[in-house]
Design a protein around this motif. Structure first.
Motif, PDB file in Angstrom:
ATOM      1  N   ARG A 126      16.768  -3.986  33.398  1.00 51.51           N
ATOM      2  CA  ARG A 126      17.646  -3.733  34.536  1.00 51.51           C
ATOM      3  C   ARG A 126      18.631  -2.620  34.190  1.00 51.51           C
ATOM      4  O   ARG A 126      18.882  -1.713  34.987  1.00 51.51           O
ATOM      5  CB  ARG A 126      18.404  -5.019  34.906  1.00 51.51           C
ATOM      6  CG  ARG A 126      19.277  -4.861  36.128  1.00 51.51           C
ATOM      7  CD  ARG A 126      19.893  -6.185  36.553  1.00 51.51           C
ATOM      8  NE  ARG A 126      20.963  -6.601  35.666  1.00 51.51           N
ATOM      9  CZ  ARG A 126      21.673  -7.712  35.827  1.00 51.51           C
ATOM     10  NH1 ARG A 126      21.395  -8.533  36.833  1.00 51.51           N
ATOM     11  NH2 ARG A 126      22.620  -8.021  34.982  1.00 51.51           N
ATOM     12  N   TYR A 132      11.796 -16.540  38.176  1.00 49.41           N
ATOM     13  CA  TYR A 132      13.251 -16.550  38.302  1.00 49.41           C
ATOM     14  C   TYR A 132      13.859 -16.761  36.922  1.00 49.41           C
ATOM     15  O   TYR A 132      13.215 -17.353  36.049  1.00 49.41           O
ATOM     16  CB  TYR A 132      13.694 -17.663  39.251  1.00 49.41           C
ATOM     17  CG  TYR A 132      13.351 -17.359  40.689  1.00 49.41           C
ATOM     18  CD1 TYR A 132      14.176 -16.534  41.441  1.00 49.41           C
ATOM     19  CD2 TYR A 132      12.189 -17.859  41.266  1.00 49.41           C
ATOM     20  CE1 TYR A 132      13.849 -16.222  42.748  1.00 49.41           C
ATOM     21  CE2 TYR A 132      11.860 -17.560  42.575  1.00 49.41           C
ATOM     22  CZ  TYR A 132      12.693 -16.738  43.311  1.00 49.41           C
ATOM     23  OH  TYR A 132      12.382 -16.428  44.605  1.00 49.41           O
ATOM     24  N   ALA A 164      15.755 -18.834  35.700  1.00 44.79           N
ATOM     25  CA  ALA A 164      15.712 -20.214  35.212  1.00 44.79           C
ATOM     26  C   ALA A 164      14.384 -20.531  34.548  1.00 44.79           C
ATOM     27  O   ALA A 164      14.278 -21.458  33.758  1.00 44.79           O
ATOM     28  CB  ALA A 164      15.965 -21.188  36.364  1.00 44.79           C
ATOM     29  N   HIS A 165      13.340 -19.772  34.874  1.00 42.78           N
ATOM     30  CA  HIS A 165      12.027 -20.016  34.293  1.00 42.78           C
ATOM     31  C   HIS A 165      11.647 -18.993  33.221  1.00 42.78           C
ATOM     32  O   HIS A 165      10.475 -18.817  32.931  1.00 42.78           O
ATOM     33  CB  HIS A 165      10.957 -20.059  35.395  1.00 42.78           C
ATOM     34  CG  HIS A 165      10.973 -21.355  36.145  1.00 42.78           C
ATOM     35  ND1 HIS A 165      10.159 -21.616  37.206  1.00 42.78           N
ATOM     36  CD2 HIS A 165      11.725 -22.476  35.976  1.00 42.78           C
ATOM     37  CE1 HIS A 165      10.408 -22.848  37.672  1.00 42.78           C
ATOM     38  NE2 HIS A 165      11.359 -23.377  36.939  1.00 42.78           N
ATOM     39  N   LEU A 166      12.660 -18.331  32.650  1.00 39.29           N
ATOM     40  CA  LEU A 166      12.406 -17.395  31.551  1.00 39.29           C
ATOM     41  C   LEU A 166      13.091 -17.907  30.295  1.00 39.29           C
ATOM     42  O   LEU A 166      14.120 -18.584  30.369  1.00 39.29           O
ATOM     43  CB  LEU A 166      12.956 -16.002  31.904  1.00 39.29           C
ATOM     44  CG  LEU A 166      12.288 -15.251  33.066  1.00 39.29           C
ATOM     45  CD1 LEU A 166      13.091 -14.004  33.414  1.00 39.29           C
ATOM     46  CD2 LEU A 166      10.849 -14.886  32.712  1.00 39.29           C
ATOM     47  N   SER A 167      12.528 -17.565  29.116  1.00 37.62           N
ATOM     48  CA  SER A 167      13.179 -17.960  27.867  1.00 37.62           C
ATOM     49  C   SER A 167      14.361 -17.021  27.618  1.00 37.62           C
ATOM     50  O   SER A 167      14.488 -15.978  28.264  1.00 37.62           O
ATOM     51  CB  SER A 167      12.187 -17.854  26.708  1.00 37.62           C
ATOM     52  OG  SER A 167      11.923 -16.489  26.450  1.00 37.62           O
ATOM     53  N   GLY A 168      15.202 -17.409  26.648  1.00 33.23           N
ATOM     54  CA  GLY A 168      16.384 -16.599  26.349  1.00 33.23           C
ATOM     55  C   GLY A 168      16.033 -15.167  25.991  1.00 33.23           C
ATOM     56  O   GLY A 168      16.642 -14.216  26.467  1.00 33.23           O
ATOM     57  N   GLY A 203      22.809 -12.150  29.365  1.00 34.88           N
ATOM     58  CA  GLY A 203      21.972 -11.340  30.243  1.00 34.88           C
ATOM     59  C   GLY A 203      22.596 -11.021  31.578  1.00 34.88           C
ATOM     60  O   GLY A 203      22.342  -9.980  32.152  1.00 34.88           O
ATOM     61  N   GLY A 204      23.401 -11.960  32.100  1.00 32.48           N
ATOM     62  CA  GLY A 204      24.049 -11.725  33.396  1.00 32.48           C
ATOM     63  C   GLY A 204      23.042 -11.517  34.522  1.00 32.48           C
ATOM     64  O   GLY A 204      23.309 -10.786  35.474  1.00 32.48           O
ATOM     65  N   LEU A 205      21.887 -12.181  34.419  1.00 33.08           N
ATOM     66  CA  LEU A 205      20.876 -12.018  35.475  1.00 33.08           C
ATOM     67  C   LEU A 205      21.268 -12.840  36.700  1.00 33.08           C
ATOM     68  O   LEU A 205      21.840 -13.922  36.582  1.00 33.08           O
ATOM     69  CB  LEU A 205      19.503 -12.481  34.965  1.00 33.08           C
ATOM     70  CG  LEU A 205      18.885 -11.635  33.857  1.00 33.08           C
ATOM     71  CD1 LEU A 205      17.522 -12.195  33.476  1.00 33.08           C
ATOM     72  CD2 LEU A 205      18.763 -10.174  34.284  1.00 33.08           C
ATOM     73  N   PHE A 206      20.931 -12.330  37.874  1.00 32.52           N
ATOM     74  CA  PHE A 206      21.239 -13.049  39.107  1.00 32.52           C
ATOM     75  C   PHE A 206      20.181 -14.131  39.322  1.00 32.52           C
ATOM     76  O   PHE A 206      18.998 -13.810  39.470  1.00 32.52           O
ATOM     77  CB  PHE A 206      21.277 -12.085  40.286  1.00 32.52           C
ATOM     78  CG  PHE A 206      22.261 -10.976  40.067  1.00 32.52           C
ATOM     79  CD1 PHE A 206      23.610 -11.270  39.835  1.00 32.52           C
ATOM     80  CD2 PHE A 206      21.860  -9.660  40.052  1.00 32.52           C
ATOM     81  CE1 PHE A 206      24.524 -10.252  39.600  1.00 32.52           C
ATOM     82  CE2 PHE A 206      22.770  -8.638  39.817  1.00 32.52           C
ATOM     83  CZ  PHE A 206      24.101  -8.935  39.590  1.00 32.52           C
ATOM     84  N   PRO A 207      20.599 -15.385  39.336  1.00 31.44           N
ATOM     85  CA  PRO A 207      19.616 -16.474  39.347  1.00 31.44           C
ATOM     86  C   PRO A 207      18.793 -16.529  40.633  1.00 31.44           C
ATOM     87  O   PRO A 207      17.720 -17.106  40.644  1.00 31.44           O
ATOM     88  CB  PRO A 207      20.482 -17.732  39.201  1.00 31.44           C
ATOM     89  CG  PRO A 207      21.850 -17.326  39.624  1.00 31.44           C
ATOM     90  CD  PRO A 207      21.976 -15.867  39.272  1.00 31.44           C
ATOM     91  N   HIS A 208      19.295 -15.922  41.709  1.00 30.13           N
ATOM     92  CA  HIS A 208      18.560 -16.033  42.972  1.00 30.13           C
ATOM     93  C   HIS A 208      17.503 -14.939  43.126  1.00 30.13           C
ATOM     94  O   HIS A 208      16.796 -14.918  44.116  1.00 30.13           O
ATOM     95  CB  HIS A 208      19.535 -15.981  44.150  1.00 30.13           C
ATOM     96  CG  HIS A 208      20.261 -14.680  44.273  1.00 30.13           C
ATOM     97  ND1 HIS A 208      21.150 -14.240  43.325  1.00 30.13           N
ATOM     98  CD2 HIS A 208      20.223 -13.722  45.223  1.00 30.13           C
ATOM     99  CE1 HIS A 208      21.643 -13.068  43.692  1.00 30.13           C
ATOM    100  NE2 HIS A 208      21.084 -12.729  44.845  1.00 30.13           N
ATOM    101  N   LEU A 209      17.449 -14.025  42.143  1.00 28.49           N
ATOM    102  CA  LEU A 209      16.453 -12.963  42.216  1.00 28.49           C
ATOM    103  C   LEU A 209      15.461 -13.128  41.074  1.00 28.49           C
ATOM    104  O   LEU A 209      15.826 -13.559  39.982  1.00 28.49           O
ATOM    105  CB  LEU A 209      17.134 -11.593  42.115  1.00 28.49           C
ATOM    106  CG  LEU A 209      18.159 -11.254  43.207  1.00 28.49           C
ATOM    107  CD1 LEU A 209      18.838  -9.927  42.886  1.00 28.49           C
ATOM    108  CD2 LEU A 209      17.492 -11.196  44.575  1.00 28.49           C
ATOM    109  N   ARG A 223      14.877 -13.277  29.026  1.00 26.81           N
ATOM    110  CA  ARG A 223      15.999 -12.922  29.901  1.00 26.81           C
ATOM    111  C   ARG A 223      16.689 -11.661  29.397  1.00 26.81           C
ATOM    112  O   ARG A 223      17.066 -10.787  30.169  1.00 26.81           O
ATOM    113  CB  ARG A 223      17.006 -14.066  29.976  1.00 26.81           C
ATOM    114  CG  ARG A 223      16.610 -15.139  30.977  1.00 26.81           C
ATOM    115  CD  ARG A 223      17.818 -15.934  31.423  1.00 26.81           C
ATOM    116  NE  ARG A 223      18.328 -16.776  30.356  1.00 26.81           N
ATOM    117  CZ  ARG A 223      17.948 -18.042  30.172  1.00 26.81           C
ATOM    118  NH1 ARG A 223      17.078 -18.601  30.995  1.00 26.81           N
ATOM    119  NH2 ARG A 223      18.440 -18.750  29.191  1.00 26.81           N
TER     120      ARG A 223
END
Ligand SMILES: Nc1ncnc2c1ncn2[C@@H]1O[C@H](COP(=O)(O)OP(=O)(O)O)[C@@H](O)[C@H]1O
Ligand SMILES: [Mg+2]
Lengths: 496, 250
Positions: free
Chosen positions: B147, B131, B133-137, B84-90, B140
């Protein structure tokens, strides 16, 4: 000259206060305070940069115009400042000083030469009266002040002159030597002739039977321009010549070191008695003093840390972005760390002096700034380089320009690491800023250095305890800042 | 949509792409397949300009990709990678809206577009404020897809988008993803190492080996008229997934 002529009388004196320096021992501080009271009595503005750590530092400060005057000894000028040049006696010294646009008074009236001392009781037991007698006791533990170890007339010359057999002779902070002598950890050390502790600790001055030590007459060395800037004050200085004999000086030292009066007070009493000059001495309470130290300390830490962040974070970013620059940048900030702190402070006197007239605070801030760079630059670099290539490429693939990637993605992702670097720098800084006491920058270092000088643990603790507490507070503060600065998404635990 | 001509790319001694010529048809789904390390991801990254070819050029809608125009052209492409390459801080929302915010879209426009995407991907709305970290695979990957689609790109570049999901979720998402592709009618280039998945999605399949394209054609072409023995071997090695897809007309 034209400007001077046009300026209203008195303005020149007002804009440039007389700056007085003193070394980190009682006698020097008392003499400087006497001069300070005298100058004030002449209506001059004064500033006393107290307890500077070492002859070199004062000399550099005097040459750089950071101070105008300080008490010195003829022997120190001959043997240390002009070491190896064979310049002895007041006329020769005066001639030499003139080359630096400096001058000096005649002897103030006492000869505070070095003496070699040991406990009276032990000396009696071993039958030691003179330095020559030490030769028969090679197993005595001998420690000298760091300054004495390095002097031209110091240990090496003394050992040669008296053929002393002692091995493993090392340097020690002078104030600590008394303590060690009293506790019996060491048996022999160097002392000053007017030293109050000779009486307190019941020490014997060993006779310099081969007349090794030169004369150490107390004088004031000052910038010659003082005679134009403050002619009355220069005249008052001259009036101190021959005014203080050895007994008077020893007793003033004892009033401070044994009776716990301030140097300022003792100096005022002297001038009142000898000259009828009334000086106002405001004795501050311990609380007031600690509050002042705290403010000064925080001021140094905050200014230097803010500067280090403003410079260090961009440097770290640059190193991470342009890999060719990484080694030069990290190498340069690393090398700064290897410069001994005291040396760095001395080295900074002149360059920093170009930008500020003040002595102490600016140098301390610049030194702290330089030492803070490494953790901040390194952590910024490591934090940015540690971002996974997938995340880095995802940001590029979104079509975001480099500046937006830096602010919105890369710096937030590296924030925890960068903050850890700032925290390291801050905590080190709090401890390190105590060295500001060494060059008169104030802060908790002032009581620590004064306490060592006075051999007074109470005074040392006035600086040491708040400094330790402050370090802990800073540590705690950063736990809080972590929550403010590091994005929430990086602080939560993953569910899987 | 894409024209790749004489593309080569070398990493040290590894030749990740060798003399690649390829045309990607608009409106179709093209799938890159081949053994691990054969250069599929490299080709995709060349197409979005994350890396530059040593030789040859990539043309996107007739325009040759260069460092000068890469940033602008990328905004016309959506890119999704394996995890996914999601930004963990957003948050999910922060990730999806990042580029739109930078481009100065107002809040209404962003919300409206996000609503469209949420219904397209069947994403639970409350998940948007979580965030990564709180989403399932699976969630994500949906956020990552949203996005990529936020600016309504002309093309979707998907690098093993389902690669890290477990089989149950994966087959569910395959069906959803194909429905999304059909609904959008966009050009899709997708990387997979799974022949069944390739057959399921691909209008055109590009089979690669050691940086070279071995065969380009439909799923049928690969089975009925393999270009060489490697194609036959590759197809046979994945026999069981092949059987599984026989009920489905690719
Ligand atoms: N940035 C890189 N640096 C060095 N080697 C790379 C890099 N990217 C890819 N490679 C190599 O190029 C080859 C092709 O990689 P890749 O395109 O990721 O393969 P695939 O996606 O087909 O598994 C592999 O041998 C890989 O190790
Ligand atoms: Mg790959």
């Amino acid at each position: 000259m034209v400007c001077l002529a046009l300026a209203p009388p008195g303005l020149a004196g007002e804009s440039a206060p007389v700056r007085i320096g003193s070394k980190a021992f009682t006698e020097s501080v008392i003499l400087a305070d006497i001069v300070a009271h005298l100058a004030k009595n002449d209506g001059l503005e004064t500033e006393h940069v107290k307890g500077l750590g070492g002859t070199r530092l004062l000399w550099e400060a005097l040459l750089a115009g950071k101070i105008d005057i300080y008490p010195e000894y003829t022997g120190t000028l001959s043997e240390e400042i002009f070491a190896g040049q064979g310049i002895r006696g007041v006329p020769a010294l005066r001639e030499k000083l003139a080359e630096f646009s400096l001058t000096m008074t005649d002897s103030l009236g006492f000869n505070n030469t070095y003496v070699i001392g040991m406990k009276e009781e032990l000396a009696t037991k071993l039958g030691i009266r003179s330095i020559s007698d030490l030769g028969e006791h090679p197993d005595l533990t001998v420690r000298f002040s760091n300054e004495f170890m390095k002097r031209a007339d110091g240990w090496d010359a003394l050992a040669r002159r008296y053929r002393l057999p002692h091995r493993d002779v090392r340097g020690l902070e002078h104030a600590l030597a008394y303590e060690a002598l009293d506790k019996g950890v060491i048996q022999v050390t160097d002392l000053y002739a007017t030293d109050a502790k000779i009486r307190k600790l019941q020490l014997r001055r060993l006779e310099d039977n081969l007349i090794h030590f030169p004369k150490y007459h107390a004088v004031f060395v000052y910038r010659t321009d003082l005679e134009q800037r403050a002619p009355d004050f220069a005249a008052a200085l001259r009036s101190l010549e021959t005014a203080i004999d050895e007994t008077a000086m020893t007793s003033m030292n004892a009033r401070v070191e044994l009776d716990g009066r301030s140097e300022e007070h003792v100096a005022a009493v002297f001038l009142d008695r000898e000259r009828g000059i009334q000086s106002r001495v405001r004795e501050r309470s311990v609380t007031e003093e600690i509050a002042r130290y705290t403010l000064e300390h925080l001021h140094m830490v905050v200014v230097s840390l803010a500067g280090a962040m403003l410079v260090g974070i961009p440097l770290g970013v640059l190193a991470a972005r342009k890999l060719g620059l990484a080694q030069p940048i990290l190498g340069a900030v690393g090398i700064i760390q290897t410069i001994p702190s005291i040396a760095l402070l001395v080295l900074l006197i002149r360059p920093v002096g170009y930008f500020s007239d003040e002595l102490g605070f600016p140098q301390a801030v610049v030194a702290l700034f330089l030492y803070s760079l490494l953790p901040i630059v390194r952590n910024t670099y490591t934090g940015l380089r540690g971002i996974s290539p997938q995340l880095y490429e995802s940001a590029v693939a979104l079509g975001l320009p480099p500046s937006v990637r830096l602010w919105r993605i890369e710096l937030p992702l590296a924030s925890r690491m960068i903050l850890a670097g700032v925290k390291t720098a801050a905590v080190i800084n709090v401890g390190f800023a105590t060295l500001g006491g060494f060059i008169g920058a104030g802060g908790f270092g002032e009581p620590i250095f004064a306490g060592i000088r006075l051999n007074d643990y109470g005074v040392i603790l006035q600086g040491a305890i708040p400094a330790a507490v402050l370090a802990l507070l800073v540590q705690g503060l950063f736990e809080f800042v972590d929550r403010m600065v590091v994005p929430k998404g990086l602080r939560i635990e993953p569910i899987e | 949509m894409f024209e790749l001509s004489d593309i080569s790319k070398r990493f040290g001694t590894t030749e990740a792409a060798r003399a690649i010529d390829l045309t990607v048809e608009p409106g179709k789904t093209t799938v890159f397949i081949g053994p691990s390390g054969c250069g599929k991801s490299t080709l995709l990254r060349l197409m979005i300009g994350l890396i530059r070819p040593d030789t040859g050029r990539v043309r996107y809608r007739g325009e040759t990709l260069s460092p000068q125009n890469a940033m602008r052209l990328r905004r016309k492409m959506g890119y999704v990678i394996q995890d996914g390459g999601l930004f963990p801080h957003l948050t999910g929302r922060g990730n999806i809206a990042l580029t739109a915010r930078f481009l100065g879209w107002n809040a209404e426009r962003i919300t409206a577009r996000m609503d469209e995407l949420v219904s397209l991907t069947h994403f639970p709305t409350d998940g948007l404020d979580r965030y990564p970290a709180h989403l399932s695979g699976g969630q994500r990957q949906r956020v990552s897809l949203m996005r990529a689609l936020m600016l309504d790109p002309d093309v979707l570049l998907m690098d093993e988008p389902l690669g890290s999901l477990d089989p149950m979720i994966r087959s569910k998402l395959q069906a959803e993803l194909r429905a999304i592709y059909r609904a959008l009618g966009k050009t899709v280039v997708m990387v997979t190492h799974d022949l069944a998945e390739a057959g399921y999605f691909g209008d055109t399949i590009v089979l690669m080996r050691e940086g070279r394209i071995v065969q380009v054609g439909s799923f049928r072409d690969l089975i009925d008229s393999p270009a060489d023995a490697f194609v036959t071997d590759f197809v046979h090695a994945q026999r069981s997934p092949l059987e599984a897809t026989q009920g489905v007309t690719p």
